[in-house]
Design an enzyme around this catalytic site. Structure first.
Site, PDB file in Angstrom:
ATOM      1  N   ASP A  99      -1.765  -0.855   4.546  1.00  0.00           N
ATOM      2  CA  ASP A  99      -1.824  -1.427   3.315  1.00  0.00           C
ATOM      3  C   ASP A  99      -1.627  -3.030   3.322  1.00  0.00           C
ATOM      4  O   ASP A  99      -0.546  -3.605   3.183  1.00  0.00           O
ATOM      5  CB  ASP A  99      -1.424  -0.763   2.061  1.00  0.00           C
ATOM      6  CG  ASP A  99      -1.618  -1.560   0.805  1.00  0.00           C
ATOM      7  OD1 ASP A  99      -2.157  -2.866   0.602  1.00  0.00           O
ATOM      8  OD2 ASP A  99      -1.399  -0.925  -0.279  1.00  0.00           O
ATOM      9  N   PHE A 123       4.444   0.169  -3.071  1.00  0.00           N
ATOM     10  CA  PHE A 123       3.561  -0.243  -4.071  1.00  0.00           C
ATOM     11  C   PHE A 123       2.123  -0.293  -3.291  1.00  0.00           C
ATOM     12  O   PHE A 123       1.859  -1.069  -2.812  1.00  0.00           O
ATOM     13  CB  PHE A 123       3.974  -1.679  -4.796  1.00  0.00           C
ATOM     14  CG  PHE A 123       2.960  -1.988  -5.988  1.00  0.00           C
ATOM     15  CD1 PHE A 123       3.237  -1.403  -7.144  1.00  0.00           C
ATOM     16  CD2 PHE A 123       1.835  -2.579  -5.742  1.00  0.00           C
ATOM     17  CE1 PHE A 123       2.418  -1.636  -8.285  1.00  0.00           C
ATOM     18  CE2 PHE A 123       1.001  -2.711  -6.823  1.00  0.00           C
ATOM     19  CZ  PHE A 123       1.109  -2.397  -8.124  1.00  0.00           C
ATOM     20  N   LYS A 157      -6.901  -8.523  -2.661  1.00  0.00           N
ATOM     21  CA  LYS A 157      -6.349  -9.934  -3.300  1.00  0.00           C
ATOM     22  C   LYS A 157      -6.963 -11.060  -2.653  1.00  0.00           C
ATOM     23  O   LYS A 157      -8.015 -11.417  -3.064  1.00  0.00           O
ATOM     24  CB  LYS A 157      -4.575  -9.648  -2.948  1.00  0.00           C
ATOM     25  CG  LYS A 157      -4.068  -8.844  -3.919  1.00  0.00           C
ATOM     26  CD  LYS A 157      -2.523  -8.915  -4.096  1.00  0.00           C
ATOM     27  CE  LYS A 157      -2.005  -8.209  -5.247  1.00  0.00           C
ATOM     28  NZ  LYS A 157      -1.454  -7.096  -4.664  1.00  0.00           N
TER      29      LYS A 157
END
Ligand SMILES: *Cc1c(COP(=O)(O)O)cnc(C)c1O
Length: 392
Positions: free
Chosen positions: A218, A133, A247
């Site tokens: 990531d 993802f 985030k």
């Protein structure tokens, strides 16, 4: 007011309407309190309205909030210097959302592939992992294998090759002269906290170094303290060529993302080749800088390690009692619910009615990713509620 009649239905939120938040807790309009065990998918690593982060934001709000990068701001370079030092790299390219950091990483990898490695124009490939993802843009869903994320959104961006996650031999076999980069999550978050076999990240580093391919990590969800380390790659002592961050970098206040790398890689981009109106704005830089300063001491990472061990012990005790498997790394847990008990969604609904907010993923898994500010006794209480839900 409840319901979201005028909001597009690309989410199916639990029936909870949050009106306030402090630390690990949120409150609805009626004053009902919930323990936030999702923490904005790890965007709230330091809790809701963390005082240090709010202070940095307030100070910046009083000075200047947006300049565009047509001009310099006095907030950006200090933030970039601090983040580069935290990551042990030379340069920081600031963006806003995680997906933008991923897109930026792909562009940088392709540009490096053509300009430095000498891949013939238009042929650069990026190797990715099954179950990934990386966000929601059209290029990113092009290499998703989740039908919900991808189906009906083509035509897709070419140039991606998918290999099984955790299989270093498959990764090595997928690399050829046109491969610019390998892009992986060191631990797959949305997939359900999927941890690769020990040594996998070291092998990925060895293979990519040997084959002159960039290793792009990531760390948007796994980074910045969540796993008990600054970066999940630190668990194997591995340093990728590019870190993709997001985030928690925004401190739960504003979207802040970044690509962090050395001059030899990030330096391939020149003026006009990439950018963002909001990327690196003074407010984002001030907030990101506060986050980096908090991580620089190592105390949050240590806290995540200690509380994570506590959480793991609590959760492992549930295996065989409505839970089939638990995967915990730092303060981050994937909990597979026995289908006999119900779906992950049903469990999160029952948890919410008991005052615990969590999110299901892929049907039977629920994720716990509480703020790192949470107390051990609050974890005890959350897991007690889960136990009661599982007991029916
Ligand atoms: C959340 C996430 C993204 C996308 O971030 P957005 O800010 O939602 O665009 C990318 N990669 C990983 C690993 C993520 O968890």
């Amino acid at each position: 007011m409840t319901g979201e009649a005028h909001v597009a239905r690309n989410y199916a939120p639990l029936d909870v309407t949050i009106a306030g938040g402090e630390g690990a807790w949120v409150t609805d309009a009626d004053g009902r309190r919930y323990l936030d065990m999702l923490a904005g998918y790890s965007a709230l690593n330091f809790g809701h309205r963390n005082p240090e982060i709010v202070r940095a934001a307030m100070d910046q709000l009083q000075r200047v909030t947006l300049t565009s990068r047509a001009f310099r701001s006095d907030a950006l370079e200090p933030f970039a210097a601090a983040l580069a030092e935290l990551a042990g790299k030379d340069l920081v390219l600031p963006m806003n959302t995680g997906a933008e950091a991923v897109e930026t990483g792909i562009k940088v990898a392709r540009a490096w592939g053509y300009r430095v490695k000498g891949i013939p124009d238009g042929r650069a490939k990026v190797v990715v992992a099954a179950g990934n993802f990386h966000g929601r843009t059209t290029t990113i869903v092009s290499f998703s294998d989740d039908p919900e994320a991808r189906d009906g959104f083509g035509p897709f961006t070419p140039g991606f090759v998918t290999v099984p996650f955790g299989d270093a031999d498959a990764l090595a076999a997928a690399i050829d002269d046109d491969t610019a980069a390998v892009l992986i999550e060191p631990i797959q978050g949305e997939a359900g906290i999927v941890v690769p076999p020990d040594g996998y990240l070291r092998r990925v580093r060895e293979i990519t170094s040997e084959r002159n391919v960039l290793f792009v990590a990531d760390e948007i969800q796994s980074g910045l303290g969540r796993t008990g380390h600054t970066f999940a790659c630190d668990r194997e002592g591995v340093v990728p060529d590019l870190y993709l961050l997001g985030k928690a970098l925004g401190g739960g206040v504003v979207p802040v993302s970044a690509v962090v790398g050395d001059e030899a890689v990030l330096g391939v981009l020149g003026p006009g080749q990439h950018g963002s109106t909001f990327g690196g704005n003074p407010l984002a830089a001030a907030v990101g800088h506060a986050v980096v300063d908090m991580l620089a001491t190592g105390t949050w990472q240590e806290r995540a390690r200690q509380l994570g061990a506590h959480l793991d012990a609590l959760l492992q005790a549930l295996v065989g009692h409505g839970v089939t498997e638990v995967r915990t790394v730092g303060l981050w847990a994937g909990i597979d619910i026995d289908p006999a008990v119900g779906t992950g969604r049903e469990v999160t609904e029952r948890l919410a009615s008991r005052g615990v907010l969590a999110k299901d993923t892929h049907g039977q898994t629920i994720r716990f990713a509480p703020p790192l500010t949470i107390r051990a006794t609050e974890l005890d209480w959350a897991v007690e509620q889960l136990q009661l839900v599982l007991a029916g």
